[in-house]
Design an enzyme around this catalytic site. Sequence first.
Site, short mmCIF file in Angstrom:
data_model
loop_
_atom_site.label_atom_id
_atom_site.label_comp_id
_atom_site.label_asym_id
_atom_site.label_seq_id
_atom_site.Cartn_x
_atom_site.Cartn_y
_atom_site.Cartn_z
N HIS A 184 3.84 13.85 6.98
CA HIS A 184 3.54 15.28 6.92
C HIS A 184 4.27 15.93 8.09
O HIS A 184 4.03 15.58 9.25
CB HIS A 184 2.03 15.54 7.03
CG HIS A 184 1.24 14.75 6.04
ND1 HIS A 184 1.15 15.10 4.71
CD2 HIS A 184 0.54 13.60 6.17
CE1 HIS A 184 0.42 14.21 4.08
NE2 HIS A 184 0.04 13.28 4.95
N SER B 27 0.84 -1.20 0.00
CA SER B 27 0.00 0.00 0.00
C SER B 27 0.87 1.25 0.00
O SER B 27 1.46 1.57 -1.01
CB SER B 27 -1.01 0.02 1.15
OG SER B 27 -1.95 1.06 0.92
N CYS C 14 -1.60 -4.16 3.50
CA CYS C 14 -2.39 -5.39 3.53
C CYS C 14 -1.56 -6.53 4.13
O CYS C 14 -2.01 -7.67 4.20
CB CYS C 14 -2.90 -5.75 2.15
SG CYS C 14 -1.62 -5.89 0.92
#
Length: 144
Positions: free
Chosen positions: A71, A66, A86
Amino acid sequence: MLVHLMLELYNIDRNILSDEALLRRTLSELPERVAMEKVSPVHLYDIETSNPLDAGMSGFVVIAQSHVSLHAWPEYGEVDIDICSCKEFSQEDAIAFAKEIFQTDDVEAHFVVRATRSLRPEEPDPVRYEQAMEARRLAKLGVH
């Protein structure tokens, strides 16, 4: 099934959060630290908004399972890191790595299990896997 670890790290030196090379290194090394396969280069962006206090850097790297995103807000001494996969991974290893890189023990962690009805199996069917690998090999050779 998807597992999603969301980390918020606080009280970080603004110089650390402004260090582009360190942020790139974090996104580059974190997948390996949690046994994930990185499949894209690191994408990191210098973010300017209408509010200069919200400026910072945001980025991500795609993993086979994934993604990992980050940030960083130097003005607030905060970085947020998400690992969505996953494939199960060690939350403890991810948290330890983040604390080491950002030199803080002030961490808030949230862990969510998602996609509980997904039909994607833990292990691929061996026959289908071999067929897919052969199709990939032939495609690389230009054979249709």
